[in-house]
Design a protein around this motif. Structure first.
Motif, PDB file in Angstrom:
ATOM      1  N   GLU A 342       0.825  -1.208   0.000  1.00  0.00           N
ATOM      2  CA  GLU A 342       0.000   0.000   0.000  1.00  0.00           C
ATOM      3  C   GLU A 342       0.856   1.253   0.000  1.00  0.00           C
ATOM      4  O   GLU A 342       0.689   2.132  -0.844  1.00  0.00           O
ATOM      5  CB  GLU A 342      -0.920   0.011   1.231  1.00  0.00           C
ATOM      6  N   ALA A 343       1.776   1.295   0.967  1.00  0.00           N
ATOM      7  CA  ALA A 343       2.530   2.530   1.178  1.00  0.00           C
ATOM      8  C   ALA A 343       3.391   2.892  -0.027  1.00  0.00           C
ATOM      9  O   ALA A 343       3.574   4.066  -0.334  1.00  0.00           O
ATOM     10  CB  ALA A 343       3.394   2.398   2.436  1.00  0.00           C
ATOM     11  N   LYS A 345       2.840   2.720  -3.057  1.00  0.00           N
ATOM     12  CA  LYS A 345       2.122   3.344  -4.172  1.00  0.00           C
ATOM     13  C   LYS A 345       2.285   4.865  -4.139  1.00  0.00           C
ATOM     14  O   LYS A 345       2.133   5.531  -5.145  1.00  0.00           O
ATOM     15  CB  LYS A 345       0.619   3.018  -4.080  1.00  0.00           C
ATOM     16  N   TYR A 346       2.551   5.411  -2.935  1.00  0.00           N
ATOM     17  CA  TYR A 346       2.545   6.861  -2.777  1.00  0.00           C
ATOM     18  C   TYR A 346       3.927   7.469  -2.617  1.00  0.00           C
ATOM     19  O   TYR A 346       4.107   8.658  -2.773  1.00  0.00           O
ATOM     20  CB  TYR A 346       1.681   7.252  -1.577  1.00  0.00           C
ATOM     21  N   THR A 347       4.896   6.632  -2.245  1.00  0.00           N
ATOM     22  CA  THR A 347       6.222   7.194  -2.024  1.00  0.00           C
ATOM     23  C   THR A 347       7.276   6.110  -2.186  1.00  0.00           C
ATOM     24  O   THR A 347       6.960   4.920  -2.170  1.00  0.00           O
ATOM     25  CB  THR A 347       6.328   7.817  -0.605  1.00  0.00           C
ATOM     26  N   LEU A 349       9.877   4.103  -0.572  1.00  0.00           N
ATOM     27  CA  LEU A 349      10.106   3.780   0.837  1.00  0.00           C
ATOM     28  C   LEU A 349      11.584   3.738   1.198  1.00  0.00           C
ATOM     29  O   LEU A 349      12.398   3.202   0.456  1.00  0.00           O
ATOM     30  CB  LEU A 349       9.475   2.425   1.178  1.00  0.00           C
ATOM     31  N   MET A 357       6.690   2.310  10.050  1.00  0.00           N
ATOM     32  CA  MET A 357       5.516   1.468   9.797  1.00  0.00           C
ATOM     33  C   MET A 357       5.521   0.220  10.669  1.00  0.00           C
ATOM     34  O   MET A 357       4.688  -0.665  10.513  1.00  0.00           O
ATOM     35  CB  MET A 357       5.488   1.057   8.316  1.00  0.00           C
TER      36      MET A 357
END
Lengths: 410, 240
Positions: A342-343, A345-347, A349, A357
């Motif tokens: 999920e994470a 998709k936006y940045t 990591l 997290m």
């Protein structure tokens, strides 16, 4: 109301059965008490760290069988008692009403004959469903050698049924449970699998074991290696369609020259469960986990052991690795893998993000890169090559070896 | 500026609109230490403004009000800040943000919501009903989060023939199912007359709990991990 003494005897005889899960059934309340809670629910925990979800009890501990490892075997000198179906039903209803339990796990010693015992079990669950209007969870233990028609009828009322394989090979079964045979356990399992399939295909009304079948094996009472046990497990999942296989590390409640005098290590049981999870949820096959005549490492968990044998596949980049590969990284569980999916998709990591997290990095950092950066390194060598400590396989005739498996703290 | 509000959703949304353009805004519904020179405002719920904010949030993220409801139930001290930062993020990005777990605000909110949800799940198991003389069931609880009304649908579905009352003794409120309807009400203390058999059933349960344990495999740490001591208070098997 059942007497405290009777409850005590019938519970103490049932407590070595491990299964206590109440998940998998969404049975609706049909005007009475109870319903299924598909996620399962733990109601209490005992000082041995196990959960109480179901009322786990025997209908009778008065047994005609002589299984060596069993405290209720015919030639043991223990108090015997048999409950009436009404006593069990009353107990279930009043415990359930107070939210002590999620349902019933009913089993029995083989009392008088396999057919008689199965009839009494069937009578109890039928009464509970029809007279007492109970819709909560019922797990019913099947009695080997009982008539097919009784098994079929019982499956209409129970949410889950289980036949215990007990020992992972026919040879050990002959030695330690002479009146049971592999076939007497596997035949009803296959029968139920067949009939559940027909029930589903014909779209019949009602229920037929909505939570499926499970089984249980005792670990450490006989000499089978983990590789053999897990191969049996895998075939039970893939061919017989079982929902769960439970492992019960052997506790010496009975003294017999054919049985070890010490308990099997809790760590071995733990490793078997970890391997079991890899088979069911992480896309592993048993060949990847352990050789047929081998044992699981007690030092590293089975996923980590696999990764160490396959270092050429690592490190993987958390920002691009497919889900299947993330699931194979030691230390990254299903929850963490989905969080990463999920994470990212936006940045892009970084290691700091992963820490934030709450992804456990202790093991994982040696096997991943985050944004191209590797954070394992220096300590990797020492961590990968611990002092030579190999798990000792207990043999039922080698007490010396068995001693070292005490408590699993090897 | 510090914005005090009463902890309700409406007051939160009103305060949210007022505080929105203030970069140093702090929202709080509890006791807050006020630093020297810090300015404070008490925000009262404004129905019209709250509804406007709600509608806008629902356009941006259908589940945003559900998340806000969950966050405001939290017993964590910083829940107002967590909720404010989370909602601010939705407003700023103009879309659902719950998957952006690498953002501090989202991470904190996800953790906060997880705790509330987890406690609901735990309480479904750990709650204990006591049977009263009238046949109605009574369950005292003191959860970390304000969740007693969230437990009702579960028990209503499985015990449709039994009126019951779940009493949050910490927050002095009760969630009630009267056999037909469910509602919540303030309730400071309750006196329950036990049914004739209640004590006997509790004793049988204690007996069961003792018998099903395997003493040679004691793992107390594990037991306490799964069932923290603070939940033992109303469990018969854990009281002497």
């Amino acid at each position: 109301m059942i007497s405290e003494e009777k409850l005590k005897i019938l519970t103490e005889s049932a407590k070595y059965d491990v299964s206590c899960s109440s998940s998998g059934s969404g049975r609706k309340n049909g005007g009475g008490m109870g319903n299924g809670f598909a996620a399962g629910c733990c109601h209490s925990f005992t000082p041995d760290g196990r959960c109480i979800s179901l009322l786990k009890i025997l209908l009778s501990n008065d047994c005609i069988f002589r299984c060596k490892y069993c405290p209720s075997r015919a030639d043991a000198d223990v108090p015997r008692t048999t409950a009436t179906p009404e006593e069990i039903c009353g107990l279930v209803m009043d415990f359930y009403k107070r939210n002590y339990i999620e349902g019933l796990f009913l089993s029995s010693a083989v009392h008088i004959s396999p057919d008689h015992t199965m009839e009494q079990l069937l009578l109890t669950v039928k009464k509970l469903r029809t007279e007492y209007r109970f819709f909560g969870y019922i797990h019913l233990k099947g009695i080997p050698h009982a008539d097919e028609s009784l098994v079929r009828e019982a499956a209409k009322y129970a949410d889950r049924m289980s036949y215990n394989i007990e020992l992972p090979s026919e040879r050990s079964l002959k030695l330690l449970a002479p009146q049971k045979s592999k076939e007497s356990v596997l035949a009803p399992m296959r029968q139920l699998q067949r009939e559940a399939k027909i029930f589903k295909e014909e779209g019949r009304k009602g229920h037929f074991l909505p939570a499926g079948q499970t089984t249980q094996m005792i670990i450490g009472a006989s000499p089978e290696p983990d590789g053999q046990i897990l191969r049996l497990t895998e075939s039970l999942y893939r061919k017989t369609g079982l929902k769960r296989v439970y492992y019960s590390s052997y506790v010496p409640v009975v003294h017999d020259s054919l049985l070890p005098d010490v308990a099997a290590g809790a760590m071995r049981e733990h490793r078997l469960y970890q391997a079991d999870w890899l088979l069911r949820f992480y896309g592993f096959s048993v060949e990847e986990i352990v050789e047929e005549d081998g044992n699981l490492s007690l030092e590293h968990d089975p996923k980590c052991s696999w990764a160490l044998r396959n270092l050429h596949l690592f490190p993987v980049e958390v920002n691009t690795a497919p889900l299947e590969m993330l699931l194979r990284v030691p230390g990254i569980g299903a929850r963490s893998a989905y969080k990463i999916m999920e994470a990212r998709k936006y940045t892009r990591l970084t290691f700091d993000d992963l820490k934030k997290m709450k992804i456990a990095m202790k093991n994982a950092r040696h096997f991943i890169t985050a944004g191209g950066k590797y954070c394992g390194g220096a300590s990797m060598r020492g961590w990968l090559a611990p002092a030579e400590r190999t798990g000792v396989q207990m043999s039922i005739f080698e007490y010396q070896a068995a001693q070292s498996a005490l408590t699993g703290e090897l | 500026m510090i914005y005090f509000y009463d902890g309700s959703k409406e007051a939160f949304l009103t305060a949210f609109l007022i505080a929105f353009s203030d970069d140093d805004a702090v929202l709080t519904s509890g006791n807050k230490q006020i630093g020297l020179g810090q300015q404070t405002v008490f925000v009262r719920a404004d129905k019209a403004r709250a509804r406007r904010a709600e509608e806008r949030f629902l356009q941006l993220d259908k589940k945003s009000m559900h998340d806000l409801d969950t966050l405001l139930r939290s017993g964590a001290e910083n829940k107002d800040t967590v909720a404010y930062q989370y909602m601010k993020m939705i407003a700023a990005r103009g879309m659902p943000v719950r998957e952006m777990l690498a953002e501090d605000a989202i991470c904190a909110a996800a953790e906060c919501m997880r705790r509330v949800g987890f406690e609901v799940h735990r309480m479904l198991g750990f709650l204990r009903f006591i049977e009263s003389a009238s046949g109605a069931l009574y369950a005292p609880v003191s959860p970390d989060n304000d969740i007693c009304d969230l437990l009702v649908p579960h028990f209503r579905a499985r015990l449709p023939e039994y009126p019951f009352l779940i009493h949050d003794v910490k927050r002095k409120k009760a969630a009630v199912y009267d056999g037909k309807n469910t509602f919540t009400a303030p309730l400071a203390s309750a006196e329950v007359v036990l049914s004739a058999d209640e004590a006997a059933w509790q004793n049988l349960w204690k007996q069961y709990y003792r018998s099903v344990n395997i003493p040679s495999r004691e793992r107390l740490r594990q037991m306490r991990g799964y069932m923290p001591v603070r939940y033992w208070k109303f469990m018969p098997e854990k009281s002497p």
